[in-house]
Design an enzyme around this catalytic site. Structure first.
Site: not given
Length: 112
Positions: A38, A41
């Site tokens: 991600c 993230c």
């Protein structure tokens, strides 16, 4: 016992140690749902890691790998990542900040 700390003050939490590290924590816990694939993230990680030492003793920082902990994702109602929550016992509050400054301001309000 295996070392559960990821970096400094950040603990890697999973379904096995969630109760001990989060629900039973004596101080509020900042939970970060993330995954290694991600992009957002990974962009959030430096801010998360930089803030952890500043809140030592007042706020515990934990990361939960979304791919490996589906039951926790469901428990929190997480639909997308990264997703942050401050958890105190059984109560949880979503955290919206994604930059170090905004995150810090929001955490100050929640933990003071």
């Amino acid at each position: 016992m295996e070392n559960e700390e990821m970096s400094g003050n950040i603990i890697d939490v999973n379904e096995e140690n969630y109760e001990r590290e989060v629900t039973q924590s004596e101080i509020p816990v900042l939970v970060d749902f993330w995954a290694p694939w991600c992009g957002p993230c990974m962009a959030l990680m430096p801010a998360f890691e930089a803030l952890a030492p500043q809140y030592e003793g007042r706020l515990k920082f934990v990361k939960i790998n979304a791919d490996q902990n589906q039951a926790l994702m469901e428990k929190f109602g997480v639909r997308g990542i990264p997703q942050l929550f401050v958890v105190t016992g059984e109560e949880k509050q979503a955290v919206k900040g994604r930059t170090r400054t905004r995150l810090s301001a929001e955490l100050d309000e929640l933990v003071e």
